[in-house]
Motif scaffolding. Sequence first.
Motif, short mmCIF file in Angstrom:
data_model
loop_
_atom_site.label_atom_id
_atom_site.label_comp_id
_atom_site.label_asym_id
_atom_site.label_seq_id
_atom_site.Cartn_x
_atom_site.Cartn_y
_atom_site.Cartn_z
N GLN A 48 0.81 -1.22 0.00
CA GLN A 48 0.00 0.00 0.00
C GLN A 48 0.84 1.27 0.00
N ILE A 49 1.90 1.28 0.79
CA ILE A 49 2.65 2.52 1.02
C ILE A 49 3.75 2.76 -0.01
N GLU A 52 3.07 4.95 -3.14
CA GLU A 52 2.97 6.37 -2.82
C GLU A 52 4.35 7.00 -2.66
N HIS A 54 7.09 5.83 -3.91
CA HIS A 54 7.70 5.79 -5.25
C HIS A 54 7.26 6.99 -6.07
N GLN A 55 5.97 7.31 -6.06
CA GLN A 55 5.46 8.43 -6.85
C GLN A 55 6.01 9.76 -6.35
N ARG A 56 6.02 9.95 -5.04
CA ARG A 56 6.56 11.21 -4.50
C ARG A 56 8.03 11.37 -4.84
#
Length: 97
Positions: A48-49, A52, A54-56
């Motif tokens: 789940q985390i 996120e 990775h994208q940031r």
Amino acid sequence: MDKLKKFELMEKIVRQLEDLRNSQQAILEKISNIEVENIEVDDKSLEQILPEIHQRTADNLDAVTSLMEDFTSKTSDFGEKNNVARLREQQEINNTK
């Protein structure tokens, strides 16, 4: 600050931005490795985390890359406008006296 010192400081900033970009790339690789390894582990919190994070991190990498390219161009323009090559030659002449 004289023009040669300013240019040298600008070059230093470009190198630091390059280091920052390389660090961001390394972090992305590590996150990707963890994501792949988690396929075997199947940990839900990682699943789940990590995307996120990775994208940031990818967004930060894009921002740093854009900033670096812009500042590199400004540094180059400043060097040409102020004939930094000539200033360096003059500095060498002055240092040998």
